[in-house]
Design a protein around this motif. Structure first.
Motif, PDB file in Angstrom:
ATOM      1  N   MET A 103       4.737  13.549   5.196  1.00 47.99           N
ATOM      2  CA  MET A 103       4.915  12.381   4.334  1.00 47.99           C
ATOM      3  C   MET A 103       3.747  11.401   4.523  1.00 47.99           C
ATOM      4  O   MET A 103       3.062  11.431   5.537  1.00 47.99           O
ATOM      5  N   SER A 104       3.589  10.525   3.564  1.00 46.66           N
ATOM      6  CA  SER A 104       2.453   9.616   3.564  1.00 46.66           C
ATOM      7  C   SER A 104       2.864   8.229   4.044  1.00 46.66           C
ATOM      8  O   SER A 104       4.037   7.953   4.297  1.00 46.66           O
ATOM      9  N   ILE A 105       1.881   7.360   4.138  1.00 50.32           N
ATOM     10  CA  ILE A 105       2.122   5.956   4.425  1.00 50.32           C
ATOM     11  C   ILE A 105       1.668   5.139   3.229  1.00 50.32           C
ATOM     12  O   ILE A 105       0.828   5.579   2.439  1.00 50.32           O
ATOM     13  N   PRO A 106       2.232   3.935   3.055  1.00 50.44           N
ATOM     14  CA  PRO A 106       1.786   3.087   1.948  1.00 50.44           C
ATOM     15  C   PRO A 106       0.306   2.747   2.087  1.00 50.44           C
ATOM     16  O   PRO A 106      -0.218   2.607   3.202  1.00 50.44           O
ATOM     17  N   PHE A 107      -0.341   2.620   0.949  1.00 48.78           N
ATOM     18  CA  PHE A 107      -1.760   2.273   0.905  1.00 48.78           C
ATOM     19  C   PHE A 107      -1.929   1.088  -0.027  1.00 48.78           C
ATOM     20  O   PHE A 107      -1.335   1.040  -1.104  1.00 48.78           O
ATOM     21  N   THR A 108      -2.706   0.115   0.403  1.00 44.54           N
ATOM     22  CA  THR A 108      -3.034  -1.013  -0.463  1.00 44.54           C
ATOM     23  C   THR A 108      -4.530  -1.271  -0.389  1.00 44.54           C
ATOM     24  O   THR A 108      -5.162  -1.064   0.654  1.00 44.54           O
TER      25      THR A 108
ATOM     26  N   PRO B 132       8.752  15.715  -0.979  1.00 49.83           N
ATOM     27  CA  PRO B 132       8.955  16.680   0.106  1.00 49.83           C
ATOM     28  C   PRO B 132       9.109  18.107  -0.417  1.00 49.83           C
ATOM     29  O   PRO B 132       9.861  18.370  -1.352  1.00 49.83           O
ATOM     30  N   GLY B 133       8.366  19.007   0.200  1.00 47.69           N
ATOM     31  CA  GLY B 133       8.365  20.399  -0.204  1.00 47.69           C
ATOM     32  C   GLY B 133       7.372  20.716  -1.307  1.00 47.69           C
ATOM     33  O   GLY B 133       7.093  21.893  -1.572  1.00 47.69           O
ATOM     34  N   TYR B 134       6.829  19.668  -1.940  1.00 43.00           N
ATOM     35  CA  TYR B 134       5.884  19.834  -3.056  1.00 43.00           C
ATOM     36  C   TYR B 134       4.690  18.896  -2.885  1.00 43.00           C
ATOM     37  O   TYR B 134       4.017  18.566  -3.850  1.00 43.00           O
ATOM     38  N   SER B 135       4.440  18.480  -1.652  1.00 43.79           N
ATOM     39  CA  SER B 135       3.514  17.383  -1.385  1.00 43.79           C
ATOM     40  C   SER B 135       2.066  17.854  -1.251  1.00 43.79           C
ATOM     41  O   SER B 135       1.703  18.575  -0.320  1.00 43.79           O
ATOM     42  N   LEU B 136       1.242  17.398  -2.165  1.00 42.70           N
ATOM     43  CA  LEU B 136      -0.204  17.626  -2.052  1.00 42.70           C
ATOM     44  C   LEU B 136      -0.738  16.977  -0.780  1.00 42.70           C
ATOM     45  O   LEU B 136      -1.597  17.546  -0.091  1.00 42.70           O
ATOM     46  N   LEU B 137      -0.212  15.797  -0.435  1.00 44.38           N
ATOM     47  CA  LEU B 137      -0.705  15.101   0.748  1.00 44.38           C
ATOM     48  C   LEU B 137      -0.398  15.883   2.018  1.00 44.38           C
ATOM     49  O   LEU B 137      -1.218  15.946   2.937  1.00 44.38           O
ATOM     50  N   ASP B 138       0.790  16.502   2.083  1.00 41.35           N
ATOM     51  CA  ASP B 138       1.120  17.320   3.246  1.00 41.35           C
ATOM     52  C   ASP B 138       0.187  18.522   3.346  1.00 41.35           C
ATOM     53  O   ASP B 138      -0.306  18.855   4.439  1.00 41.35           O
ATOM     54  N   ARG B 139      -0.044  19.193   2.238  1.00 38.91           N
ATOM     55  CA  ARG B 139      -0.920  20.371   2.264  1.00 38.91           C
ATOM     56  C   ARG B 139      -2.355  19.981   2.590  1.00 38.91           C
ATOM     57  O   ARG B 139      -3.058  20.710   3.284  1.00 38.91           O
TER      58      ARG B 139
ATOM     59  N   ARG C  20      -0.414   5.570  -1.791  1.00 39.92           N
ATOM     60  CA  ARG C  20      -0.027   6.202  -0.528  1.00 39.92           C
ATOM     61  C   ARG C  20      -1.164   7.104  -0.081  1.00 39.92           C
ATOM     62  O   ARG C  20      -1.991   7.543  -0.885  1.00 39.92           O
ATOM     63  N   SER C  21      -1.213   7.365   1.216  1.00 40.80           N
ATOM     64  CA  SER C  21      -2.306   8.177   1.748  1.00 40.80           C
ATOM     65  C   SER C  21      -1.850   8.927   2.996  1.00 40.80           C
ATOM     66  O   SER C  21      -0.781   8.658   3.549  1.00 40.80           O
ATOM     67  N   ASN C  22      -2.677   9.861   3.433  1.00 39.89           N
ATOM     68  CA  ASN C  22      -2.443  10.567   4.701  1.00 39.89           C
ATOM     69  C   ASN C  22      -3.456  10.157   5.756  1.00 39.89           C
ATOM     70  O   ASN C  22      -3.631  10.862   6.760  1.00 39.89           O
ATOM     71  N   LEU C  23      -4.124   9.024   5.551  1.00 38.63           N
ATOM     72  CA  LEU C  23      -5.225   8.633   6.428  1.00 38.63           C
ATOM     73  C   LEU C  23      -4.792   8.424   7.870  1.00 38.63           C
ATOM     74  O   LEU C  23      -5.603   8.572   8.791  1.00 38.63           O
ATOM     75  N   ASP C  24      -3.513   8.102   8.091  1.00 43.24           N
ATOM     76  CA  ASP C  24      -3.060   7.818   9.439  1.00 43.24           C
ATOM     77  C   ASP C  24      -2.810   9.063  10.272  1.00 43.24           C
ATOM     78  O   ASP C  24      -2.714   8.996  11.499  1.00 43.24           O
ATOM     79  N   ARG C  25      -2.706  10.242   9.624  1.00 36.78           N
ATOM     80  CA  ARG C  25      -2.320  11.432  10.372  1.00 36.78           C
ATOM     81  C   ARG C  25      -3.220  12.626  10.150  1.00 36.78           C
ATOM     82  O   ARG C  25      -3.029  13.665  10.792  1.00 36.78           O
ATOM     83  N   VAL C  26      -4.192  12.519   9.278  1.00 36.14           N
ATOM     84  CA  VAL C  26      -5.057  13.663   9.021  1.00 36.14           C
ATOM     85  C   VAL C  26      -6.180  13.713  10.060  1.00 36.14           C
ATOM     86  O   VAL C  26      -6.791  12.694  10.384  1.00 36.14           O
ATOM     87  N   GLU C  27      -6.395  14.876  10.618  1.00 26.04           N
ATOM     88  CA  GLU C  27      -7.564  15.110  11.468  1.00 26.04           C
ATOM     89  C   GLU C  27      -8.634  15.709  10.572  1.00 26.04           C
ATOM     90  O   GLU C  27      -8.586  16.884  10.214  1.00 26.04           O
ATOM     91  N   ARG C  28      -9.604  14.891  10.194  1.00 29.58           N
ATOM     92  CA  ARG C  28     -10.569  15.301   9.183  1.00 29.58           C
ATOM     93  C   ARG C  28     -11.362  16.526   9.624  1.00 29.58           C
ATOM     94  O   ARG C  28     -11.963  16.549  10.694  1.00 29.58           O
ATOM     95  N   ALA C  29     -11.350  17.525   8.769  1.00 26.93           N
ATOM     96  CA  ALA C  29     -12.179  18.698   9.010  1.00 26.93           C
ATOM     97  C   ALA C  29     -13.634  18.336   8.745  1.00 26.93           C
ATOM     98  O   ALA C  29     -13.937  17.461   7.928  1.00 26.93           O
ATOM     99  N   ASP C  30     -14.533  18.983   9.463  1.00 29.32           N
ATOM    100  CA  ASP C  30     -15.955  18.730   9.252  1.00 29.32           C
ATOM    101  C   ASP C  30     -16.315  18.998   7.796  1.00 29.32           C
ATOM    102  O   ASP C  30     -15.985  20.044   7.237  1.00 29.32           O
TER     103      ASP C  30
END
Length: 291
Positions: free
Chosen positions: A1-6, A48-55, A17-27
């Motif tokens: 799941m994502s976090i709110p983004f402003t 949930p189950g269809y999340s582009l942000l999760d993938r 919303r974004s995944n910036l708080d939990r993504v480990e950026r690939a090189d």
């Protein structure tokens, strides 16, 4: 799941919303900016189950899904001409300031848009933005709409924001039985919201008239998928070929029908395949940019 983004740029505010708080950026991973379609919020990309942000998080790709103007807490926007082009102008500027703040080690931005958000993303790409645009990934927009569509939107009440009845919306956003799982369409409903009537009129009128001009100005790689059973557009292989032919300046163009899906491919059975294809495209154009 994502976090709110402003984000605030000038006197305009954007929610999302974004995944910036939990993504480990690939090189070498790009920054993906995702734009939702009409009648949906940025939550469209995080069901949930269809999340582009999760993938994307699993792939090490940072994503920011923005609420477009007039949606959720993003600033309102009016236009005497095209609301789609007005969206593109203010969002293009906002994405530039987002890039300055969040671009970090990314080689550039991949724009991803669904439906009206896809038209907005295409218009942004056509504007030759000052920030590094690597590619354009869209879905749910094509060449022509069924003859009755614009009449149906014009007949809606003369009010700025339209709340489409859920049964009516599900009927046009989803394909036939068997193209989606038992939890749909209900699982998608948290992302439902009101839509500016001017958007519905613009996508079925003004945008169709300027679509070829906009597509011809896009000079980055293009990836597009169109649901086989998309009820909002005239959808067949001939229409797909015509749409593909419009991107005359793009170095690569990958446009195909997505079999077994209605308008919202993200919510249909091919969701995982579709989203992984978008993320593969994002990684490929980012890799090419640094090669």
């Amino acid at each position: 799941m994502s976090i709110p983004f402003t984000h605030t740029h000038g006197d305009r505010r954007y929610s999302g919303r974004s995944n910036l708080d939990r993504v480990e950026r690939a090189d070498g991973a790009p920054l993906v900016i995702a734009l939702h379609g009409g009648t949906y919020t940025s939550e469209y990309f995080d069901i949930p189950g269809y999340s582009l942000l999760d993938r994307a998080t699993e792939r090490g790709i940072p994503v920011i899904a923005l609420d477009r103007p007039n949606y959720v807490d993003s600033s309102p926007l009016e236009s005497e001409d095209s609301i789609i082009l007005a969206n593109a102008a203010v969002l293009g500027d906002a994405i530039g300031s987002i890039w300055e703040q969040y671009g970090e080690a990314s080689p550039g931005i991949v724009l991803l848009g669904h439906s009206i958000g896809g038209a907005v993303a295409t218009a942004i790409a056509a504007s030759a933005p000052s920030w590094p645009l690597l590619g354009l990934a869209t879905s749910g927009c094509l060449v022509r709409v069924p003859q009755e569509s614009r009449g149906a939107w014009e007949s809606l009440p003369p009010i700025p924001m339209i709340d489409l009845p859920v049964p009516m919306k599900d009927q046009v956003m989803f394909g036939p039985a068997g193209t989606f799982a038992d939890d749909m369409p209900a699982a998608s409903h948290p992302s439902n919201t009101l839509v500016p009537k001017v958007e519905l009129l613009d996508i079925t009128g003004g945008w169709i008239g300027r679509r070829a001009e906009m597509c011809a100005q896009v000079d980055v790689p293009v990836y597009h998928r169109q649901g086989e059973f998309d009820a909002l557009w005239v959808t067949d292989q001939g229409e797909v070929e015509q749409y593909r032919a419009g991107f005359t300046a793009a170095p690569t163009v990958d446009i195909e029908l997505q079999l077994g899906s209605g308008h919202c491919i993200d919510f249909h059975s091919p969701s995982a395949e579709f989203q992984q294809g978008q993320l593969d495209f994002a990684r490929e154009v980012a890799k090419a940019a640094v090669a």
